[in-house]
Motif scaffolding. Structure first.
Motif, PDB file in Angstrom:
ATOM      1  N   ASP A   9       0.828  -1.204   0.000  1.00 53.23           N
ATOM      2  CA  ASP A   9       0.000   0.000   0.000  1.00 53.23           C
ATOM      3  C   ASP A   9       0.865   1.258   0.000  1.00 53.23           C
ATOM      4  OD1 ASP A   9      -2.503   1.449   0.212  1.00 53.23           O
ATOM      5  OD2 ASP A   9      -1.996   1.814   2.311  1.00 53.23           O
ATOM      6  N   ASP A  56      -7.088   2.472  -7.362  1.00 54.69           N
ATOM      7  CA  ASP A  56      -6.417   2.142  -6.099  1.00 54.69           C
ATOM      8  C   ASP A  56      -6.641   0.665  -5.777  1.00 54.69           C
ATOM      9  OD1 ASP A  56      -4.899   2.843  -3.860  1.00 54.69           O
ATOM     10  OD2 ASP A  56      -6.698   3.012  -2.624  1.00 54.69           O
ATOM     11  N   GLN A  60      -6.374  -1.270  -0.263  1.00 52.43           N
ATOM     12  CA  GLN A  60      -7.082  -0.314   0.590  1.00 52.43           C
ATOM     13  C   GLN A  60      -7.066  -0.828   2.024  1.00 52.43           C
ATOM     14  OE1 GLN A  60     -10.934  -0.011  -1.287  1.00 52.43           O
ATOM     15  NE2 GLN A  60     -10.065   0.655  -3.239  1.00 52.43           N
TER      16      GLN A  60
END
Length: 260
Positions: A237, A254, A257
């Motif tokens: 991340d 993205d 998460q």
């Protein structure tokens, strides 16, 4: 030892229940994959609604929405870190997930084979639905791995609730065919029916112990890996955030998460 038909059914479902329960880790890493992933030896593809939106070629070339993104040497190093993080985590996760379900399906087939000479076709059909549910989330082939967007902290629920429920539905729905198959097999053999059920019960007990042993090992393996994944995914991340600073258009896709 004598085993009635009712007792045999009780042993059968006890074994199924035991085979479908997996241990959950005490501490869960609350991570979600926001998009699907397909990984091959040379390409990583990030999917959005089944369409490739981000593609990494040979871990050093980046395309976003089909457009080539030019990167300098330092930026390419960040991309390589990102690709390595994906490759270090996702394929092993897919392997563990598919191996776990294949173990469960194999256990069911062993139980049925212990009760009759052949598997009822209706059971085979129902177990195919279980396999399809798995492939919607995890899939592997000779040259690729696939994982769907999902919460990695709820993988246990997927197996202990969704997959387990489908397995139970499959067996309950085909129980009649199984018992008919068992009855026909007994009619075609010589010997006392009670002794046949007794022998079946003993075979199921042996199978049950072996399945329990395998599942305990699998549960321990998944628990250890869950902790390892948490650290790896947090690192992934952070790398993804660095790459999004370099290529802002990546923020729309993205992947990792972390939920606080």
């Amino acid at each position: 030892m004598k085993l009635s038909v009712a007792s045999a059914k009780s042993v059968f479902f006890s074994l199924l229940l035991g085979a479908s329960i997996a241990a959950e880790a005490d501490d869960k890493c609350d991570v979600e994959l926001g998009h699907g992933l397909i990984i091959t030896d040379s390409v990583i593809r990030i999917l959005d609604n089944g369409q490739t939106r981000v593609q990494i070629n040979n871990d050093n070339q980046l395309l976003v929405r089909g457009m080539w993104v030019e990167l300098n040497e330092q930026e390419t190093q960040v991309l390589q870190e990102y690709a390595k993080g994906i490759r270090d985590t996702v394929p092993e996760l897919v392997n563990l997930a598919t191996d776990g379900v294949n173990l469960g399906l194999s256990a069911i087939e062993q139980v049925v084979e212990g009760m009759s000479d052949s598997n009822p076709e209706v059971l085979k059909t129902q177990l195919q639905y279980v396999e399809r549910a798995l492939m919607d989330k995890f899939k592997r082939g000779e040259d690729f791995y696939y994982i769907a967007p999902q919460s990695l902290s709820k993988i246990d629920d997927f197996f202990t609730k969704e997959i387990s429920g489908k397995i139970h539905s499959a067996v309950h729905g085909s129980l009649g065919a199984i018992l008919v198959s068992v009855g026909d097999a007994f009619k075609s053999r010589e010997g006392n029916i009670e002794s046949r059920f007794s022998d079946m019960g003993q075979r199921m007990e042996i199978i049950s112990k072996e399945i329990d042993k395998s599942l305990q090992q699998k549960a321990a393996q998944l628990e250890v890996k869950a902790n390892e994944y948490c650290e790896c995914l947090n690192t992934l991340d952070e790398t993804e955030k660095r790459l999004q600073v370099i290529v802002p258009s990546l923020a729309a896709f993205d992947l990792v998460q972390i939920r606080s």
